[in-house]
Design a protein around this motif. Sequence first.
Motif, PDB file in Angstrom:
ATOM      1  N   GLU A   1      48.151  37.153  41.426  1.00  0.00           N
ATOM      2  CA  GLU A   1      49.220  36.338  40.570  1.00  0.00           C
ATOM      3  C   GLU A   1      48.983  36.890  39.114  1.00  0.00           C
ATOM      4  OE1 GLU A   1      47.914  32.308  40.814  1.00  0.00           O
ATOM      5  OE2 GLU A   1      48.481  32.081  42.837  1.00  0.00           O
ATOM      6  N   THR A   2      47.810  37.586  38.657  1.00  0.00           N
ATOM      7  CA  THR A   2      47.876  37.990  37.339  1.00  0.00           C
ATOM      8  C   THR A   2      47.242  39.453  37.435  1.00  0.00           C
ATOM      9  OG1 THR A   2      45.784  37.372  37.043  1.00  0.00           O
ATOM     10  CG2 THR A   2      47.466  35.911  35.995  1.00  0.00           C
ATOM     11  N   PRO A   3      47.629  40.507  36.406  1.00  0.00           N
ATOM     12  CA  PRO A   3      47.075  41.816  36.447  1.00  0.00           C
ATOM     13  C   PRO A   3      45.708  42.018  36.636  1.00  0.00           C
ATOM     14  CG  PRO A   3      48.869  41.551  34.455  1.00  0.00           C
ATOM     15  CD  PRO A   3      48.381  40.313  35.211  1.00  0.00           C
ATOM     16  N   LEU A   4      45.369  42.676  37.370  1.00  0.00           N
ATOM     17  CA  LEU A   4      43.892  42.918  37.800  1.00  0.00           C
ATOM     18  C   LEU A   4      43.145  43.962  37.062  1.00  0.00           C
ATOM     19  CD1 LEU A   4      43.988  43.240  41.619  1.00  0.00           C
ATOM     20  CD2 LEU A   4      43.251  41.287  40.375  1.00  0.00           C
ATOM     21  N   PRO A   5      41.982  44.070  36.566  1.00  0.00           N
ATOM     22  CA  PRO A   5      41.448  45.017  35.937  1.00  0.00           C
ATOM     23  C   PRO A   5      40.986  45.956  36.997  1.00  0.00           C
ATOM     24  CG  PRO A   5      39.578  43.263  36.549  1.00  0.00           C
ATOM     25  CD  PRO A   5      41.194  42.785  36.851  1.00  0.00           C
ATOM     26  N   PHE A   6      41.073  47.432  36.563  1.00  0.00           N
ATOM     27  CA  PHE A   6      41.145  48.491  37.483  1.00  0.00           C
ATOM     28  C   PHE A   6      40.422  49.486  37.001  1.00  0.00           C
ATOM     29  CE2 PHE A   6      44.936  49.146  35.021  1.00  0.00           C
ATOM     30  CZ  PHE A   6      44.840  50.422  34.612  1.00  0.00           C
TER      31      PHE A   6
ATOM     32  N   SER B   1      32.329  46.300  36.469  1.00  0.00           N
ATOM     33  CA  SER B   1      32.094  45.574  37.658  1.00  0.00           C
ATOM     34  C   SER B   1      33.466  44.706  38.089  1.00  0.00           C
ATOM     35  CB  SER B   1      30.965  44.603  37.232  1.00  0.00           C
ATOM     36  OG  SER B   1      31.146  43.764  36.235  1.00  0.00           O
ATOM     37  N   ASN B   2      34.348  44.303  37.280  1.00  0.00           N
ATOM     38  CA  ASN B   2      35.192  43.379  37.567  1.00  0.00           C
ATOM     39  C   ASN B   2      36.346  44.113  38.357  1.00  0.00           C
ATOM     40  OD1 ASN B   2      34.641  40.971  36.292  1.00  0.00           O
ATOM     41  ND2 ASN B   2      35.391  41.704  34.184  1.00  0.00           N
ATOM     42  N   SER B   3      36.243  45.357  38.527  1.00  0.00           N
ATOM     43  CA  SER B   3      37.020  46.446  39.322  1.00  0.00           C
ATOM     44  C   SER B   3      36.531  46.626  40.565  1.00  0.00           C
ATOM     45  CB  SER B   3      37.547  47.617  38.734  1.00  0.00           C
ATOM     46  OG  SER B   3      38.213  47.265  37.423  1.00  0.00           O
ATOM     47  N   VAL B   4      35.159  46.207  41.004  1.00  0.00           N
ATOM     48  CA  VAL B   4      34.691  46.515  42.179  1.00  0.00           C
ATOM     49  C   VAL B   4      34.722  45.435  42.997  1.00  0.00           C
ATOM     50  CG1 VAL B   4      32.388  47.107  43.274  1.00  0.00           C
ATOM     51  CG2 VAL B   4      32.941  48.093  41.139  1.00  0.00           C
TER      52      VAL B   4
ATOM     53  N   GLY C   1      25.940  41.272  48.306  1.00  0.00           N
ATOM     54  CA  GLY C   1      26.915  41.096  47.334  1.00  0.00           C
ATOM     55  C   GLY C   1      27.122  42.216  45.902  1.00  0.00           C
ATOM     56  N   PHE C   2      27.483  41.753  44.953  1.00  0.00           N
ATOM     57  CA  PHE C   2      27.700  42.918  43.897  1.00  0.00           C
ATOM     58  C   PHE C   2      26.252  43.431  43.447  1.00  0.00           C
ATOM     59  CE2 PHE C   2      31.624  40.447  44.031  1.00  0.00           C
ATOM     60  CZ  PHE C   2      32.321  41.448  44.083  1.00  0.00           C
TER      61      PHE C   2
ATOM     62  N   PHE D   1      34.776  40.263  41.721  1.00  0.00           N
ATOM     63  CA  PHE D   1      33.449  39.732  41.178  1.00  0.00           C
ATOM     64  C   PHE D   1      33.561  38.471  40.522  1.00  0.00           C
ATOM     65  CE2 PHE D   1      30.765  39.993  37.327  1.00  0.00           C
ATOM     66  CZ  PHE D   1      29.455  40.663  37.741  1.00  0.00           C
ATOM     67  N   SER D   2      34.582  38.038  40.151  1.00  0.00           N
ATOM     68  CA  SER D   2      34.887  36.439  39.796  1.00  0.00           C
ATOM     69  C   SER D   2      34.599  35.363  40.801  1.00  0.00           C
ATOM     70  CB  SER D   2      36.121  36.226  38.933  1.00  0.00           C
ATOM     71  OG  SER D   2      37.314  36.480  40.178  1.00  0.00           O
ATOM     72  N   GLY D   3      34.616  35.934  41.821  1.00  0.00           N
ATOM     73  CA  GLY D   3      34.315  35.016  43.261  1.00  0.00           C
ATOM     74  C   GLY D   3      35.925  34.633  44.063  1.00  0.00           C
ATOM     75  N   ARG D   4      37.058  35.097  43.182  1.00  0.00           N
ATOM     76  CA  ARG D   4      38.117  34.919  43.784  1.00  0.00           C
ATOM     77  C   ARG D   4      38.399  35.763  44.958  1.00  0.00           C
ATOM     78  NH1 ARG D   4      43.814  36.586  40.765  1.00  0.00           N
ATOM     79  NH2 ARG D   4      42.237  38.098  39.932  1.00  0.00           N
ATOM     80  N   ARG D   5      38.998  35.228  46.176  1.00  0.00           N
ATOM     81  CA  ARG D   5      39.304  35.942  47.206  1.00  0.00           C
ATOM     82  C   ARG D   5      40.831  36.022  47.550  1.00  0.00           C
ATOM     83  NH1 ARG D   5      34.895  36.086  50.863  1.00  0.00           N
ATOM     84  NH2 ARG D   5      32.665  34.758  49.702  1.00  0.00           N
TER      85      ARG D   5
END
Length: 490
Positions: A164-169, A50-53, A194-195, A138-142
């Motif tokens: 700014e930091t590596p993304l889950p993929f 889910s963190n990659s969608v 939403g998700f 998924f975290s709400g960050r845009r």
Amino acid sequence: MNFATAPGASLRAVFSAVMLGVALSCAPMAAPAFARAAPESFADLVDQVSNSVVNITTSTTIAAPTGDVPNFPPGSPFEDLFRDFGLPGPNGPNGPNGRGAPRRSNALGSGFVISEDGYIVTNNHVIEDADEIEIEFFSGRRLEATLVGTDPKTDIALLKVEPETPLPFVNFGNSDKVRVGDWVMAMGNPLGQGFSASAGIISARNRELSGSYDDYLQTDAAINRGNSGGPLFDMEGEVVGVNTAILSPNGGSIGIGFSMASNVVSKVVDQLMNFGETRRGWLGVKIQDVTPDMAEAMGLDKPEGALVSEVPDGPAKEAGIEAGDVITSFDGGEVKSTRDLVRRVADAPVGEKVRVVVLRDGESKTILVTLGRREQAEGEEAPAEVPAPQEAEKDMLGLTVTPLTDAMRTELGLTKEAQGLIIKSIDETSTAYEKGLRTGDLITEIGQQPVATVSDFEARVQDAKDAGRKSVLLLIRRGGEPRFVALPVE
């Protein structure tokens, strides 16, 4: 009932893909004894991916209307009517009386991250014509996204964000290994809610909608508008498809959704990432499928391969491929149909030398072809043909044929160099009429040999009879487009 894309709130994202009268089929596939049972829960898989969608919101500027609008006086009740229905009233903010202004339109879709440095895959129709693209994680960050490249032919787009930091993929899986009946899970942003996750099985494979490079997986996992561009996962958490379209009478999911196969998408994404555009191989032939009667007329064992109907200037012509050749193998892979050949050529690198095996006059021949680039070749015109002498008309095989005259060339919009026999009339009870031949068609070849006179016509038909064949192959042109037709000679 129609096919519709599955993005959210924008009408421009809805398109018609194919007519339902086209029959699509999938060969049955035997399930091995170790087939996986239905999972007790998809919760672990959801947690894994889910963190990659992502949700995608686009914003587009729409110009103010410029057409004529009725001029109502200020305060007129018609002004309220225009305002209530969102119409550009003359005195409203988009009206023509001095206060017109562009407006913004938003649309929703889905996507997924394929690299830790921020590459994101979605559908082209989700971001098409967008001025701004915003990615919600998924975290709400845009984050704002930029467009790397698009491929309208497969409806795929590649975006890039700067995290700014590596993304889950997530990774692409092998869609060729997906079987009918396998469990899959779709994730995305349906109807802007939403998700969301939905699960189902693969209902069919190798579906075609409207494109030359289509290879869709059909699934009954719920896909709705807003799911477009989202991933279809297998049970290992790998992406086996990109959710693109639905079949629905009302715009909602009825359990028939389509995801572009990952083996198509991954090749497109690699090219967009490396070049910002696609670079497909180009062979340079016009082709059609071999029907059973064509196979009989050409003495083939079975109706397979891609029949070359025309060879314009390009790689194939330079290498020696000819009209009437049946391409049976390309770059070491068997060619069973025109769709098979189109896919294989498109996947081959531009400039690569490949071996093309053709059947010509009953013999197999291997030809080495250096591929061109499809995107550069599109729109090229076919070469002109050689003029033919005039001769009396002839009735054969349900056709009345006659050589071209200058008057016929003018009437039919043909070049003065065009050659062949014109079908002057046709018996509407004949097999030729049933096969689709019509008055005005130009016959350029019979028995894979050029025809310039009616005596050529008679000779080719007699040759087929002498060879013991039941049919003879005609190459006809209508509106400049070539097509082979097999007619019985008995």
